[in-house]
Each structure stands twice: as C-alpha cells, then as structure tokens.
Design an enzyme around this catalytic site. Structure first.
Site, PDB file in Angstrom:
ATOM      1  N   SER A   1      36.470   8.412 -11.265  1.00  0.00           N
ATOM      2  CA  SER A   1      36.128   7.090 -11.529  1.00  0.00           C
ATOM      3  C   SER A   1      35.733   6.863 -12.910  1.00  0.00           C
ATOM      4  O   SER A   1      35.314   7.806 -13.503  1.00  0.00           O
ATOM      5  CB  SER A   1      35.150   6.402 -10.737  1.00  0.00           C
ATOM      6  OG  SER A   1      34.521   5.247 -11.212  1.00  0.00           O
TER       7      SER A   1
ATOM      8  N   TYR B   1      27.057   7.218  -6.945  1.00  0.00           N
ATOM      9  CA  TYR B   1      28.766   7.197  -7.227  1.00  0.00           C
ATOM     10  C   TYR B   1      29.437   7.922  -8.301  1.00  0.00           C
ATOM     11  O   TYR B   1      30.335   8.553  -7.725  1.00  0.00           O
ATOM     12  CB  TYR B   1      29.087   5.628  -6.976  1.00  0.00           C
ATOM     13  CG  TYR B   1      30.369   5.619  -7.171  1.00  0.00           C
ATOM     14  CD1 TYR B   1      31.264   5.889  -5.933  1.00  0.00           C
ATOM     15  CD2 TYR B   1      31.066   5.026  -8.107  1.00  0.00           C
ATOM     16  CE1 TYR B   1      32.473   5.654  -6.072  1.00  0.00           C
ATOM     17  CE2 TYR B   1      32.392   4.758  -8.173  1.00  0.00           C
ATOM     18  CZ  TYR B   1      33.252   5.072  -7.303  1.00  0.00           C
ATOM     19  OH  TYR B   1      34.680   4.976  -7.424  1.00  0.00           O
TER      20      TYR B   1
END
Length: 352
Positions: free
Chosen positions: A136, A161
């Site tokens: 990501s 995350y």
C-alpha cells in the site's frame, strides 16, 4: 516493451477474489482463458451483497472456482495449495482501511500478518512461479518528499494498517532470500471505480448524499493546503498487475516492490467537485454535497503521489484514465446499481 504475456495454461490463485481489485483481476484473467481459483472469507467489513454480486459475475465463467475460507486458517491454505497446485499466486486478501485499524487492530494482525505468513509458507512448501501481493502507498507514512519512490525510507508508518503492509514487504523479502520465492509487492495508490469499496471516500460521499446526510471532509477546510491523493482507476491497476504476473524479478533475492499509481495527484476538493459533476450527469439532476469540514484524522497523510518509473521500465505500465472519465464510469454504475431516482433508499454502507 519486452515482457512475457499471460500463460493460460497456468493456474492462478487469487485471494480476496470477492474484493474490488480481486474481482476485476479475476475477471480479466478469466476472459483470457486462464484457470482462476478464488479465495475469500466474505467478511462484513462492508456490504457483503456487493461482494456476492462480484462473485456471481465471476461464477458465470466455467474456468472459475471459488472457495470460501480464511487465510488465518493454516490448514485451509495448505489444503488449497495441495489440491490445486497454483503456478501464480496473487494475494489481495487483507483487512483494508486506515481508520478502521485504529478501532479493530486484532483483525489486521490475523488477516494481514498471520494470513500472509500462511501464504508464504504454502509458496515455500508448494513452489510457485510467482507470488504477487498487495502492499500500500500508506507505507510511505508522512513522507514529505514527492513523488514517492520505491527507494524512499519507509520506516515511519502512521497507522497499524501501514505497519502490516510494511511487514508484508519484509516477510516476502525474507522468504525470497531464504527460499528463492519470486515475489513482487505492489504499493497501491487510492484505487477507485465501479463496484468499488464502499469504505472509500468517493463511494461514501455518494452514499451519504443520497441518504440525505452531509459528507465529512478531513482537511480542516483548508483549500490552500488541501489533501492530495494519487487516485488510480481500477482498469489501469489491473493492466499493471496483469503485465507483472508472468514477469517475476530474477536474482539472488527475487523480490521487488513497485508503486502502482496514477503519477498525477489531485486535490481532494477538485476530486469532490468532479464527483458532484459526474453524479449530476448520471442522474440528470444538479448534485451538490452538503459538506462538513473536520480536522485530519489520525493515520491519514497529507499527500500521496506515486513515481511509476520503475513499473513503466519493467512492463511498460502507464495509467491513462483521467479523473473525470473514471468518476463518470463510477457514477453511472452507482446510479444504476442502487437505482437512484427510482424511489430507492440508499443504505449508508460506510463504516464511520
């Protein structure tokens, strides 16, 4: 550009097949005659009806097999590899969302760390041609140097995350080093499009508007120093992944990480105004969101901006879909799917 095309004789295992990117990638491979094994636990992080709609579309292909299960269950993962012996694995299954990771950290560890470890172990015990996995843009944290390059320092994530995604990159590198597993990590930059994730801002804005609620914009109302995002249309993302599948990195440690973004960041407010315009076109009525401005949320970053030079050099990938074109396709799909204008109540599916 010299790269190997897809090989329809190979077996492709795609985790997170009911998800946004997983669905579109599976569909693309199936249309080209590839055999696809899809895995998903179909969790309720967002509207499961949307996930089942995607799966129904994939089920129309004879060369698609779907298995419901959780990557955190090691025996389940092992059995899949034992039975289907995939040649190429694309790990897109993950608990997504930056803000949700602050509320529910446990599920991120189970899905993004434990689940990915089980995929790596399976690739070690049942050797594969290539493991491609989702990282990501969030790994760049609050880096101020732009555009973000793969060689940048990424040791200061600002959300759990992001930490799990950075951990995935480290784990994959280690397994490539120890067991020569060809692995490629993809740092995705704000993917959007039809049938997308309802927890993403653009989707949530539409939900809120048609439910008669204001939208929250986390930029303090500061238009001079607005948030920037490198929005990337789903079709462009899929082309980038597809080109990489048959082209693993070679060498002593066959592991590489690529940015996969649009290389053209947009101001958040410009994006919102474009979405209003596209929804207006789709409905035939003037759409203007009721906007509430709030401080930036913990874990959010001021800007995302991808350098895509490495990916372009490797496989000739260069995104080409403009924001206006991509958002119009989303708006047209949204209005049709939720029957906007047909006295249908839109249920807000975004987690706050």
């Amino acid at each position: 550009m010299d790269y190997k095309p897809l090989n329809p004789s190979k077996v492709y295992l795609i985790t997170g097949a009911a998800g946004f990117i997983g669905y579109y990638l599976s569909k693309k491979l199936l249309e080209q005659g590839c055999k696809v094994i899809g895995i998903d636990n179909v969790n309720d992080y967002y509207d499961v009806n949307l996930k089942y709609t995607r799966l129904e579309k994939l089920a129309s292909f004879d060369n698609f097999t779907f298995i419901k299960g959780d990557l955190a269950d090691k025996s389940f993962v092992t059995e899949i590899f034992e039975e289907y012996k995939p040649h190429i694995v694309v790990n897109l299954a993950a608990q997504a969302g930056v803000r949700y990771s602050i509320e529910n950290p446990d599920v991120y560890i189970q899905s993004n760390i434990v689940g990915f470890h089980h995929i790596l172990e399976a690739c070690r015990n049942y050797p594969v041609d290539h493991l491609v996995y989702a990282s990501s843009s969030s790994v760049y944290g609050a880096n101020k140097k732009v555009p973000f390059e793969e060689t940048d320092f990424v040791d200061h994530p600002v959300s759990l995350y992001a930490s799990t995604k950075k951990s995935n990159e480290l784990m994959a590198h280690t397994y490539s080093h120890l067991y020569k597993i060809p692995a490629t990590g993809l740092r995705f930059f704000t993917v959007y499009g039809p049938m997308g994730r309802p927890d993403m801002a653009y989707f949530g804005f539409a939900d809120k508007h048609f439910a008669g609620e204001p939208i929250k914009i986390f930029n303090n109302g500061d238009f001079e120093n607005d948030l920037y995002r490198d929005f990337t249309y789903i079709d462009d993302i899929v082309i980038g992944i597809e080109r990489l599948l048959s082209n693993p990195t070679e060498g002593d440690v066959p592991h590489k990480v690529f940015n996969i973004g649009n290389n053209n960041p947009e101001k958040l407010m410009d994006f919102i105004h474009t979405l209003e315009s596209c929804l207006s076109n789709a409905t035939g009525a003037k759409i203007e969101f009721n906007k509430v401005f709030e401080p930036i949320k913990p874990g959010d970053v001021p800007a995302t901006y991808a350098s895509t030079d490495q990916l372009q050099k490797a496989v000739g990938f260069k995104p080409k879909t403009s924001i206006s074109e991509g958002l119009q396709k989303f708006a047209d799909w949204y209005v049709e799917y939720y029957r906007v204008g047909h006295d249908t109540i839109i249920e807000v599916s975004t987690k706050s």
